[in-house]
Write an enzyme that holds these catalytic residues in place. Sequence first.
Site, PDB file in Angstrom:
ATOM      1  N   SER A   1    -115.230  70.364  29.092  1.00 14.78           N
ATOM      2  CA  SER A   1    -114.755  71.091  27.908  1.00 14.78           C
ATOM      3  C   SER A   1    -113.352  70.621  27.561  1.00 14.78           C
ATOM      4  O   SER A   1    -112.407  70.844  28.326  1.00 14.78           O
ATOM      5  CB  SER A   1    -114.742  72.588  28.173  1.00 14.78           C
ATOM      6  OG  SER A   1    -113.914  73.216  27.212  1.00 14.78           O
TER       7      SER A   1
ATOM      8  N   HIS B   1    -118.049  68.607  25.749  1.00 17.45           N
ATOM      9  CA  HIS B   1    -118.209  69.990  25.288  1.00 17.45           C
ATOM     10  C   HIS B   1    -117.052  70.343  24.354  1.00 17.45           C
ATOM     11  O   HIS B   1    -115.885  70.259  24.730  1.00 17.45           O
ATOM     12  CB  HIS B   1    -118.226  70.924  26.499  1.00 17.45           C
ATOM     13  CG  HIS B   1    -118.539  72.347  26.185  1.00 17.45           C
ATOM     14  ND1 HIS B   1    -119.827  72.816  26.036  1.00 17.45           N
ATOM     15  CD2 HIS B   1    -117.723  73.421  25.992  1.00 17.45           C
ATOM     16  CE1 HIS B   1    -119.805  74.114  25.781  1.00 17.45           C
ATOM     17  NE2 HIS B   1    -118.535  74.506  25.735  1.00 17.45           N
TER      18      HIS B   1
ATOM     19  N   ASP C   1    -115.433  73.212  22.000  1.00 20.57           N
ATOM     20  CA  ASP C   1    -115.404  74.655  21.767  1.00 20.57           C
ATOM     21  C   ASP C   1    -114.783  74.954  20.411  1.00 20.57           C
ATOM     22  O   ASP C   1    -113.600  74.695  20.194  1.00 20.57           O
ATOM     23  CB  ASP C   1    -114.577  75.335  22.866  1.00 20.57           C
ATOM     24  CG  ASP C   1    -115.310  75.347  24.197  1.00 20.57           C
ATOM     25  OD1 ASP C   1    -116.438  75.874  24.237  1.00 20.57           O
ATOM     26  OD2 ASP C   1    -114.756  74.830  25.192  1.00 20.57           O
TER      27      ASP C   1
ATOM     28  N   MET D   1    -113.739  77.821  17.819  1.00 18.70           N
ATOM     29  CA  MET D   1    -113.441  79.266  17.798  1.00 18.70           C
ATOM     30  C   MET D   1    -112.827  79.639  16.463  1.00 18.70           C
ATOM     31  O   MET D   1    -111.976  78.911  15.943  1.00 18.70           O
ATOM     32  CB  MET D   1    -112.442  79.597  18.910  1.00 18.70           C
ATOM     33  CG  MET D   1    -112.916  79.209  20.294  1.00 18.70           C
ATOM     34  SD  MET D   1    -111.623  79.566  21.484  1.00 18.70           S
ATOM     35  CE  MET D   1    -112.460  79.111  23.012  1.00 18.70           C
TER      36      MET D   1
ATOM     37  N   HIS E   1    -120.143  73.959  20.925  1.00 17.18           N
ATOM     38  CA  HIS E   1    -120.312  75.378  21.241  1.00 17.18           C
ATOM     39  C   HIS E   1    -119.598  76.182  20.163  1.00 17.18           C
ATOM     40  O   HIS E   1    -118.367  76.261  20.141  1.00 17.18           O
ATOM     41  CB  HIS E   1    -119.711  75.631  22.640  1.00 17.18           C
ATOM     42  CG  HIS E   1    -119.759  77.038  23.104  1.00 17.18           C
ATOM     43  ND1 HIS E   1    -119.074  77.477  24.218  1.00 17.18           N
ATOM     44  CD2 HIS E   1    -120.407  78.127  22.619  1.00 17.18           C
ATOM     45  CE1 HIS E   1    -119.299  78.768  24.403  1.00 17.18           C
ATOM     46  NE2 HIS E   1    -120.093  79.186  23.435  1.00 17.18           N
TER      47      HIS E   1
ATOM     48  N   MET F   1    -118.316  79.307  18.723  1.00 16.38           N
ATOM     49  CA  MET F   1    -117.962  80.716  18.966  1.00 16.38           C
ATOM     50  C   MET F   1    -117.429  81.251  17.648  1.00 16.38           C
ATOM     51  O   MET F   1    -116.235  81.551  17.502  1.00 16.38           O
ATOM     52  CB  MET F   1    -116.925  80.788  20.091  1.00 16.38           C
ATOM     53  CG  MET F   1    -117.550  80.584  21.459  1.00 16.38           C
ATOM     54  SD  MET F   1    -116.317  80.224  22.717  1.00 16.38           S
ATOM     55  CE  MET F   1    -116.189  78.458  22.492  1.00 16.38           C
TER      56      MET F   1
ATOM     57  N   MET G   1    -123.029  82.192  29.449  1.00 21.22           N
ATOM     58  CA  MET G   1    -121.574  82.313  29.600  1.00 21.22           C
ATOM     59  C   MET G   1    -121.276  83.018  30.923  1.00 21.22           C
ATOM     60  O   MET G   1    -121.793  84.103  31.188  1.00 21.22           O
ATOM     61  CB  MET G   1    -120.966  83.141  28.457  1.00 21.22           C
ATOM     62  CG  MET G   1    -120.937  82.468  27.102  1.00 21.22           C
ATOM     63  SD  MET G   1    -120.060  80.886  27.023  1.00 21.22           S
ATOM     64  CE  MET G   1    -118.428  81.311  27.627  1.00 21.22           C
TER      65      MET G   1
ATOM     66  N   GLY H   1    -113.655  82.674  24.879  1.00 27.49           N
ATOM     67  CA  GLY H   1    -112.395  82.745  24.143  1.00 27.49           C
ATOM     68  C   GLY H   1    -111.266  81.951  24.775  1.00 27.49           C
ATOM     69  O   GLY H   1    -110.355  81.506  24.085  1.00 27.49           O
ATOM     70  N   PHE H   2    -111.319  81.752  26.072  1.00 30.79           N
ATOM     71  CA  PHE H   2    -110.223  81.071  26.763  1.00 30.79           C
ATOM     72  C   PHE H   2    -110.740  80.209  27.903  1.00 30.79           C
ATOM     73  O   PHE H   2    -111.731  80.574  28.544  1.00 30.79           O
ATOM     74  CB  PHE H   2    -109.250  82.099  27.365  1.00 30.79           C
ATOM     75  CG  PHE H   2    -108.786  83.127  26.382  1.00 30.79           C
ATOM     76  CD1 PHE H   2    -107.713  82.856  25.542  1.00 30.79           C
ATOM     77  CD2 PHE H   2    -109.438  84.349  26.272  1.00 30.79           C
ATOM     78  CE1 PHE H   2    -107.293  83.800  24.610  1.00 30.79           C
ATOM     79  CE2 PHE H   2    -109.031  85.300  25.342  1.00 30.79           C
ATOM     80  CZ  PHE H   2    -107.954  85.021  24.508  1.00 30.79           C
ATOM     81  N   GLY H   3    -110.033  79.134  28.170  1.00 31.51           N
ATOM     82  CA  GLY H   3    -110.322  78.333  29.355  1.00 31.51           C
ATOM     83  C   GLY H   3    -109.612  78.951  30.556  1.00 31.51           C
ATOM     84  O   GLY H   3    -108.782  79.853  30.414  1.00 31.51           O
ATOM     85  N   GLY H   4    -109.959  78.472  31.727  1.00 35.21           N
ATOM     86  CA  GLY H   4    -109.221  78.860  32.932  1.00 35.21           C
ATOM     87  C   GLY H   4    -109.485  80.261  33.468  1.00 35.21           C
ATOM     88  O   GLY H   4    -108.693  80.784  34.253  1.00 35.21           O
TER      89      GLY H   4
ATOM     90  N   ASP I   1    -121.210  77.960  31.415  1.00 39.36           N
ATOM     91  CA  ASP I   1    -119.881  77.710  30.851  1.00 39.36           C
ATOM     92  C   ASP I   1    -118.922  78.827  31.225  1.00 39.36           C
ATOM     93  O   ASP I   1    -119.144  79.988  30.885  1.00 39.36           O
ATOM     94  CB  ASP I   1    -120.045  77.612  29.317  1.00 39.36           C
ATOM     95  CG  ASP I   1    -118.749  77.266  28.603  1.00 39.36           C
ATOM     96  OD1 ASP I   1    -117.747  76.988  29.273  1.00 39.36           O
ATOM     97  OD2 ASP I   1    -118.771  77.263  27.354  1.00 39.36           O
TER      98      ASP I   1
ATOM     99  N   GLY J   1    -113.905  72.901  32.148  1.00 43.33           N
ATOM    100  CA  GLY J   1    -112.695  72.604  31.383  1.00 43.33           C
ATOM    101  C   GLY J   1    -111.526  72.375  32.308  1.00 43.33           C
ATOM    102  O   GLY J   1    -111.168  71.231  32.617  1.00 43.33           O
ATOM    103  N   SER J   2    -110.952  73.472  32.819  1.00 42.86           N
ATOM    104  CA  SER J   2    -109.762  73.324  33.665  1.00 42.86           C
ATOM    105  C   SER J   2    -110.053  72.530  34.930  1.00 42.86           C
ATOM    106  O   SER J   2    -109.186  71.794  35.412  1.00 42.86           O
ATOM    107  CB  SER J   2    -109.166  74.691  33.993  1.00 42.86           C
ATOM    108  OG  SER J   2    -110.175  75.611  34.313  1.00 42.86           O
TER     109      SER J   2
END
Length: 219
Positions: free
Chosen positions: A7, A32, A34, A36, A65, A67, A136, A141-144, A174, A196-197
């Site tokens: 991501s 990937h 994202d 938003m 993806h 969102m 999910m 809404g957020f990575g990490g 994800d 992602g992270s």
Amino acid sequence: MNCLSPSILSADFTRLGDQIREMDEAGAQYVHIDVMDGLFVPQISIGLPVLKSIRLITEKVLDVHLMIEDPDRYIEDFVKAGADIVTVHAEAARHLDRTIAKIKEAGAMAGVALNPATPLSVLDYVLPECDMVLIMSVNPGFGGQKFIPYTIEKLLSLKKIIKSHSLSTDVEVDGGVNLENASRILDAGANILVAGSAVFSNETGSITDNVRAFLKLLE
Ligand code: DX5
Ligand code: ZN
């Protein structure tokens, strides 16, 4: 097939092209992306112009993806911009059956994403139409964020349903996926891991090292 879909939300946007080339050369099969809208989720991330630019530098599968609320408005645009897979949230598509059909008509593979609290039963009638289900494992809404443990149970149930219908639907996970929990997630029935992270901001390894370590687990 088992695949890694890094991501880019966690990438360094000042060096986005270089970082995508690095994950591509290291062997990641998907990218990937994202998207938003600040409504379905609190953040606003990236959109069509960025996707178009990414399409110019990689031939890997662009896994988009969405969102966003009322995704039907943008499906054609995202496919024209280069999306190979378009995933919409069941919670954001009022007429999910029509939305899935629209994605396919536009020429992409159709994915349906479910938030952690959304039951699998929303897929009861449309599962055979889905190329991919995205489970999910964090609230979007957020990575990490941290992986929500009950996702494993959800994956096991989904796998059973897919098997009982003799389908070959891809299952993507994800949110909070890392090198420590990846094997457990794969064992529970996922075949596409979004990370992602764990790929872009894991201090212990380079992007190349991280992608290779995931690919080993995916073999
Ligand atoms: C979250 C996004 C994810 C996110 C994953 O809403 O859909 O794709 O970037 O990031 P990690 O792997 O850091 O949880
Ligand atoms: Zn995502």
